[in-house]
Design an enzyme around this catalytic site. Structure first.
Site, mmCIF file in Angstrom:
data_model
loop_
_atom_site.group_PDB
_atom_site.id
_atom_site.type_symbol
_atom_site.label_atom_id
_atom_site.label_comp_id
_atom_site.label_asym_id
_atom_site.label_seq_id
_atom_site.Cartn_x
_atom_site.Cartn_y
_atom_site.Cartn_z
ATOM 1 N N ARG A 81 0.822 -1.224 0.000
ATOM 2 C CA ARG A 81 0.000 0.000 0.000
ATOM 3 C C ARG A 81 0.849 1.265 0.000
ATOM 4 O O ARG A 81 0.597 2.179 -0.774
ATOM 5 C CB ARG A 81 -0.966 0.016 1.184
ATOM 6 C CG ARG A 81 -2.098 -0.971 1.057
ATOM 7 C CD ARG A 81 -3.003 -0.939 2.262
ATOM 8 N NE ARG A 81 -2.200 -1.201 3.463
ATOM 9 C CZ ARG A 81 -2.525 -0.800 4.692
ATOM 10 N NH1 ARG A 81 -3.625 -0.115 4.888
ATOM 11 N NH2 ARG A 81 -1.763 -1.092 5.712
ATOM 12 N N ASN A 118 -6.342 -2.175 2.062
ATOM 13 C CA ASN A 118 -6.419 -3.626 2.157
ATOM 14 C C ASN A 118 -7.871 -4.064 2.288
ATOM 15 O O ASN A 118 -8.713 -3.314 2.785
ATOM 16 C CB ASN A 118 -5.674 -4.132 3.402
ATOM 17 C CG ASN A 118 -4.175 -4.112 3.238
ATOM 18 O OD1 ASN A 118 -3.657 -4.026 2.140
ATOM 19 N ND2 ASN A 118 -3.462 -4.189 4.345
#
Length: 94
Positions: free
Chosen positions: A20, A38
């Site tokens: 990320r 996520n």
């Protein structure tokens, strides 16, 4: 050409590998706005808006990911850009 928007669902070994934050860094480098987060199923979702060439480069990057990642699938959905984002951020898990 105007701005474009794509939503991606990235599957594989993409959590716990700095995916990320690396995605945020790459999107910012390319001048894109949006977010990445996520999912509980182990996938990562990203929504990005920006110039078409930058967006395509970002999507190619998402197919590779970080060195520790193992991307197995990327689903893409295009839609009209909203212009609602000012930066590209990492969101909490959905």
């Amino acid at each position: 050409m105007g701005m474009r928007r794509a939503t991606l669902r990235i599957r594989g070994k993409v959590q716990g590998v700095f995916f990320r934050e690396s995605t945020r860094i790459e999107a910012t480098r390319l001048g894109l706005t949006g977010w990445v987060r996520n999912h509980e199923d182990g996938s990562v979702e990203a929504l990005a808006e920006g110039e078409p060439a930058a967006l395509e480069e970002f999507i190619r990057w998402c197919h590779r990911g970080t060195q520790a990642a193992r991307v197995t699938d990327v689903e893409r959905s295009d839609s009209e850009p909203s212009g609602e984002f000012r930066t590209f951020i990492v969101e909490r898990m959905s």
